[in-house]
Design a protein around this motif. Sequence first.
Motif, mmCIF file in Angstrom:
data_model
loop_
_atom_site.group_PDB
_atom_site.id
_atom_site.type_symbol
_atom_site.label_atom_id
_atom_site.label_comp_id
_atom_site.label_asym_id
_atom_site.label_seq_id
_atom_site.Cartn_x
_atom_site.Cartn_y
_atom_site.Cartn_z
ATOM 1 N N ARG A 162 0.956 -1.338 -0.099
ATOM 2 C CA ARG A 162 0.022 -0.063 -0.079
ATOM 3 C C ARG A 162 0.966 1.161 0.016
ATOM 4 O O ARG A 162 1.712 1.597 0.902
ATOM 5 C CB ARG A 162 -0.907 0.063 1.265
ATOM 6 N N LEU A 163 0.926 2.046 -0.989
ATOM 7 C CA LEU A 163 1.543 3.283 -1.156
ATOM 8 C C LEU A 163 0.757 4.600 -1.453
ATOM 9 O O LEU A 163 0.038 4.492 -2.029
ATOM 10 C CB LEU A 163 2.557 2.988 -2.471
ATOM 11 N N GLU A 164 1.382 5.417 -0.535
ATOM 12 C CA GLU A 164 0.629 6.881 -0.876
ATOM 13 C C GLU A 164 1.861 7.762 -0.949
ATOM 14 O O GLU A 164 2.855 7.820 -0.376
ATOM 15 C CB GLU A 164 0.119 7.276 0.602
ATOM 16 N N GLY A 214 13.471 9.076 -3.645
ATOM 17 C CA GLY A 214 13.693 9.985 -4.950
ATOM 18 C C GLY A 214 12.516 10.555 -5.615
ATOM 19 O O GLY A 214 12.175 11.750 -5.658
ATOM 20 N N PRO A 215 11.738 9.515 -6.184
ATOM 21 C CA PRO A 215 10.526 10.129 -6.921
ATOM 22 C C PRO A 215 9.590 10.705 -6.243
ATOM 23 O O PRO A 215 8.811 11.290 -6.761
ATOM 24 C CB PRO A 215 10.297 8.619 -7.933
ATOM 25 N N SER A 216 9.473 10.143 -4.966
ATOM 26 C CA SER A 216 8.222 10.510 -4.218
ATOM 27 C C SER A 216 8.745 11.949 -3.450
ATOM 28 O O SER A 216 7.849 12.400 -2.614
ATOM 29 C CB SER A 216 7.818 9.292 -3.216
ATOM 30 N N ARG A 217 9.735 12.421 -3.663
ATOM 31 C CA ARG A 217 10.369 13.559 -3.155
ATOM 32 C C ARG A 217 10.413 13.603 -1.591
ATOM 33 O O ARG A 217 10.140 14.233 -0.706
ATOM 34 C CB ARG A 217 9.419 14.755 -3.503
ATOM 35 N N GLY A 218 10.634 12.201 -0.875
ATOM 36 C CA GLY A 218 10.590 11.825 0.356
ATOM 37 C C GLY A 218 9.274 12.039 1.014
ATOM 38 O O GLY A 218 9.399 11.856 2.402
ATOM 39 N N GLU A 219 8.143 11.892 0.415
ATOM 40 C CA GLU A 219 6.699 11.989 1.102
ATOM 41 C C GLU A 219 6.047 10.798 0.890
ATOM 42 O O GLU A 219 4.866 10.722 1.137
ATOM 43 C CB GLU A 219 6.195 13.400 0.292
ATOM 44 N N GLY A 220 6.610 9.547 0.151
ATOM 45 C CA GLY A 220 5.976 8.299 -0.099
ATOM 46 C C GLY A 220 6.011 7.488 1.423
ATOM 47 O O GLY A 220 6.844 7.703 1.992
ATOM 48 N N VAL A 221 4.663 7.174 1.537
ATOM 49 C CA VAL A 221 4.663 6.168 2.461
ATOM 50 C C VAL A 221 4.110 4.739 1.974
ATOM 51 O O VAL A 221 3.216 4.434 1.405
ATOM 52 C CB VAL A 221 3.281 6.560 3.486
#
Length: 266
Positions: A162-164, A214-221
Amino acid sequence: MQKEVIATTLLEEYGVRAGFRVSRPLCVERVRGEGGAVEVGERDGNPFLATIGLRVRPRTPGTGTVFRLGIELGSLPPAFLKAIEETVGTVLGEGLRGWPVVDCEVTLVRSGYWPRQSHSHAVFDKSMSSTAGDFRLLTPLVLMTALRAAGTVVEEPVHHFRLEVPAEAYGAVLPLLGRLGAVPGAPRAAGGTYTVEGEIPAAHVHELGRLLPGPSRGEGVLETEFAAHRPVRGPVPERSRTDADPLRREEYLLRVVRGVPVDGRR
């Protein structure tokens, strides 16, 4: 890092120098169809005083492996029957590709043995009589031949994820999922965030977590958990066997009957 800590601890506290192989997920083998094999004692290259016939077929995933009798009760001494059943369990730990075989049924469909005999007025002679050892050593040859006839498919563990991620980063994250063999479902949008769920091979879970910032700019969960085993896509991985290989008949017999070293092992 954990391996390095363990290696250092073993060396400094116990004087044991340890080496570690590259970590990889534990795959399994699943029986594809039905197969059988028979070895008759002292015939066609069978040096053992034992006759064994086994049939192998798949069971529903998750139902486990069972050993059944397809012979008349009492037709084989309990000690010999126990030897076959125990050996079947051991052999299934390393299938055709070296992985554990799961969810299958093994049925003993034929058996034969030499009763206790001796020369005149002599003690029991195991060269003339069957022993449990005959059945333990013959079972791997019969079972692996039956497995080869049935065929197996190698399955790898996959995780549900599960990815946000921020909505504007989703376009950059999606190619990453594709490169790592993930199968994402349709994304759900809510408050500037995209949430996507799907499956990913367990072998790539760590890499996804490492590359995601990287691609989530450090905001991916990211959240993951084991889901199931699925057939391997791409090259089929194999695992080295830990004992005499019954798939190599001549080498197997040299090792277990004559004690001839094979690949430096006895």
